[in-house]
Design an enzyme around this catalytic site. Structure first.
Site, PDB file in Angstrom:
ATOM      1  N   HIS A  54       0.822  -1.206   0.000  1.00 31.08           N
ATOM      2  CA  HIS A  54       0.000   0.000   0.000  1.00 31.08           C
ATOM      3  C   HIS A  54       0.862   1.265   0.000  1.00 31.08           C
ATOM      4  CE1 HIS A  54      -3.264  -2.643   2.052  1.00 31.08           C
ATOM      5  NE2 HIS A  54      -3.396  -2.658   0.761  1.00 31.08           N
ATOM      6  N   HIS A  55       2.140   1.123  -0.339  1.00 30.02           N
ATOM      7  CA  HIS A  55       2.990   2.328  -0.280  1.00 30.02           C
ATOM      8  C   HIS A  55       2.543   3.357  -1.305  1.00 30.02           C
ATOM      9  CE1 HIS A  55       4.880   0.411  -3.724  1.00 30.02           C
ATOM     10  NE2 HIS A  55       5.542   1.520  -3.955  1.00 30.02           N
ATOM     11  N   LYS A 114      -2.503  -2.548  -7.861  1.00 29.81           N
ATOM     12  CA  LYS A 114      -2.740  -2.901  -9.270  1.00 29.81           C
ATOM     13  C   LYS A 114      -2.233  -4.303  -9.570  1.00 29.81           C
ATOM     14  CE  LYS A 114      -3.940  -1.479 -13.405  1.00 29.81           C
ATOM     15  NZ  LYS A 114      -4.672  -2.750 -13.493  1.00 29.81           N
ATOM     16  N   LYS A 159      -2.771  -8.881  -6.802  1.00 34.13           N
ATOM     17  CA  LYS A 159      -3.125  -9.933  -7.763  1.00 34.13           C
ATOM     18  C   LYS A 159      -4.353 -10.648  -7.269  1.00 34.13           C
ATOM     19  CE  LYS A 159      -1.089 -11.617 -11.517  1.00 34.13           C
ATOM     20  NZ  LYS A 159      -0.207 -10.774 -12.336  1.00 34.13           N
ATOM     21  N   SER A 195      -1.661  -0.274 -18.749  1.00 30.62           N
ATOM     22  CA  SER A 195      -2.817  -0.217 -17.850  1.00 30.62           C
ATOM     23  C   SER A 195      -2.858   1.139 -17.132  1.00 30.62           C
ATOM     24  CB  SER A 195      -2.738  -1.319 -16.790  1.00 30.62           C
ATOM     25  OG  SER A 195      -3.273  -2.522 -17.274  1.00 30.62           O
ATOM     26  N   LYS A 240       7.468  -4.683 -10.050  1.00 30.16           N
ATOM     27  CA  LYS A 240       7.288  -4.336 -11.460  1.00 30.16           C
ATOM     28  C   LYS A 240       6.885  -2.863 -11.602  1.00 30.16           C
ATOM     29  CE  LYS A 240       5.063  -7.813 -13.368  1.00 30.16           C
ATOM     30  NZ  LYS A 240       3.952  -8.646 -13.930  1.00 30.16           N
TER      31      LYS A 240
HETATM   32  N1  GLU Z   1      -1.467  -9.292 -15.391  1.00 30.36           N
HETATM   33  C1  GLU Z   1      -0.477  -8.420 -15.922  1.00 30.36           C
HETATM   34  C2  GLU Z   1       0.831  -8.580 -15.174  1.00 30.36           C
HETATM   35  O1  GLU Z   1       1.111  -9.609 -14.627  1.00 30.36           O
HETATM   36  C3  GLU Z   1      -0.962  -6.988 -16.042  1.00 30.36           C
HETATM   37  C4  GLU Z   1      -1.368  -6.316 -14.767  1.00 30.36           C
HETATM   38  C5  GLU Z   1      -2.045  -4.952 -14.940  1.00 30.36           C
HETATM   39  O2  GLU Z   1      -2.144  -4.483 -16.061  1.00 30.36           O
HETATM   40  O3  GLU Z   1      -2.475  -4.397 -13.935  1.00 30.36           O
HETATM   41  O4  GLU Z   1       1.662  -7.721 -15.177  1.00 30.36           O
END
Ligand code: GLU
Length: 490
Positions: free
Chosen positions: A83-84, A89, A125, A381, A113
């Site tokens: 939550h930083h 996402k 996720k 995204s 990432k």
């Molecule tokens: N599922 C993709 C990933 O592993 C995209 C995640 C996204 O766009 O939020 O990076």
């Protein structure tokens, strides 16, 4: 099938000592191992490192859905790793193999990432433990909508809280269902479109999202291959042109990566699917293979190519660059030794186990890590989310203005020099940016910057032996600094 973020079918892999179905293998532990290795190269105290590493919030659900005349209890998850920065996402995966450990690992990878590509989100996720092939579209819609309602109830979805996206086994269709369910329960919320990304264009999606992960993989590998120092260390020539590539998985990520490599002048010599793999050292035409599979139902027996009975055989075939673009854990202690590629580009999340990683790095293979290489999806995204919050498509305001201005410059130049610029050149120069142009150049710039940051970090720490560790150092430094500046720690 093109609609799916990752390959919609489950791969049938040869049983190995450790695999994702085997409880002795923990994917989350594997991510933590990479983290710990890199943490030594940072200056944060143990508490901060521990806070970064752990999953902040974990939601595990069981909910009933009526399938036919029976009630089925569906198991599902959403994990918010960090939550930083908000919102959190990350994608949602539909697969029989989905379990808590896997979703935790994937959510952690999302945090790192996002940090690497400077996308201002925390990692998350989600997953539903179902084999989507076994359900009708009607049933899948009800399962997806029910899952979304559970997320809403617990505030695990929302444009400022947590924003899902496609992943293995899901695509634009599922994102539409999620959006529609969210909107129905948040009438009048002006930012509601930003509650999920990877949507169809008509539902607030952005042009270029579908192929974004594949294009990011191409840009990433291209940038690494253009670095003379990195290539020379491995006795490789710079550049993508002429390099022999094998791609495992022809889902959304694999299919588009393979196409961009081919367009970029590389030779795609091998392609693998769950039913087997094909190889042709003179190169395969990716689109032709894709169409052949559509027609015959199998990748095998493609004219001019030789067949391998197992998809895993392709991982061990001769090539310069191997792109695993399906699931985690496909290269492991059992087969790593036989992998001949000099570069491995992790288009999938976690395709190498820590054991495989060590074997390959010791062998001198350059492993280009997932947390950097497949970040193109989340980058675009982010562009989609920004579009949704601003309620205007990219290029709408400036495109015509720029075209007019460019046309003026061209005619002034012609007048001043007395030379005529060809119609073809004129078109190129005058062209004002469309949404797709801006999205792609934004993605390219993002990948170029990320490559530079990671390679610079690697250079500054000569005792780091692999690119994954360098990428983790970059990520930990950014997340750690953010935590410190939040003032949580005195
Ligand atoms: N599922 C993709 C990933 O592993 C995209 C995640 C996204 O766009 O939020 O990076």
């Amino acid at each position: 099938k093109k609609n799916h973020e990752h390959h919609p079918f489950l791969f049938v892999f040869q049983p190995t000592k450790k695999n994702a179905m085997n409880p002795e293998y923990s994917f989350f532990d594997a991510v933590c191992k990479s983290f710990d290795k890199a943490a030594q190269y940072t200056q944060f105290d143990q508490g901060i490192l521990e806070q970064i590493k752990q999953c902040n919030s974990v939601l595990r659900m069981h909910f009933p859905v009526k399938i036919g005349d029976k009630v089925e209890v569906i198991k599902a998850y959403r994990v918010q790793h960090s939550h930083h920065k908000l919102p959190c996402k990350g994608g949602i995966r539909f697969s029989e193999m989905v379990n808590l450990d896997e979703v935790m690992a994937l959510s952690a990878l999302m945090t790192y990432k996002c940090a690497i590509v400077n996308v201002p989100f925390g990692g998350a996720k989600g997953g539903i433990t179902i084999d989507p092939k076994k359900y009708s579209a009607y049933d899948l819609e009800r399962i997806t909508r029910r899952y979304t309602s559970e997320l809403i109830k617990k505030r695990f979805i929302g444009p400022g809280e947590d924003v899902p996206a496609p992943d293995y086994g899901t695509g634009e269709r599922e994102m539409s269902w999620i959006l529609d369910t969210y909107m129905a329960m948040h009438p009048g919320e002006v930012e509601a479109l930003g509650c999920v990304t990877g949507k169809p264009i008509t539902q607030g999606g952005v042009r270029g999202r579908r192929e974004a992960t594949g294009l990011g993989v191409f840009f990433g590998i291209r940038e690494v291959c253009n670095n003379a120092e990195v290539m020379a260390k491995r006795g490789l020539e710079t550049g993508i042109a002429g390099k022999k590539i094998i791609v495992q998985g022809l889902g959304n990520v694999g299919y588009h990566s393979a196409k961009f490599f081919q367009e970029g002048g590389a030779l795609v010599v091998g392609l693998a699917e769950y039913e087997g793999s094909i190889y042709n050292e003179n190169g395969l035409d990716v689109e032709a293979v894709f169409q052949h599979r559509k027609k015959t139902g199998s990748i095998l027996d493609f004219p001019g190519a030789s067949n391998f009975s197992k998809n895993t055989d392709a991982l061990e075939a001769p090539c310069d660059i191997l792109i695993p673009a399906a699931l985690e854990n496909v290269i492991n202690a059992e087969n790593a030794d036989r992998v001949q590629a000099k570069i491995i580009g992790e288009a999938a999340n976690g395709p190498l186990t820590p054991e495989a990683d060590e074997i390959l790095v010791n062998k001198g293979t350059l492993v280009v890590p997932d947390i950097y290489l497949n970040a193109g999806g989340v980058t675009v995204s982010y562009f989609e989310w920004l579009k949704n919050l601003s309620h205007v498509s990219y290029g709408r305001l400036e495109r015509r203005f720029m075209e007019n201005q460019n046309a003026n410059i061209v005619s002034q130049l012609e007048e001043m020099t007395g030379n005529k610029i060809s119609d073809e050149q004129k078109k190129l120069i005058v062209h004002g940016p469309d949404e797709i142009d801006l999205v792609r150049s934004g993605l390219e710039d993002t990948m170029i910057k990320a490559t530079k940051e990671i390679l610079d970090c690697w250079k500054q720490n000569p005792t780091i032996i692999d690119m994954r560790t360098a990428a983790f150092v970059v990520a930990i430094n950014k997340v750690g600094t953010s935590y410190l500046e939040l003032g949580i720690f005195p």
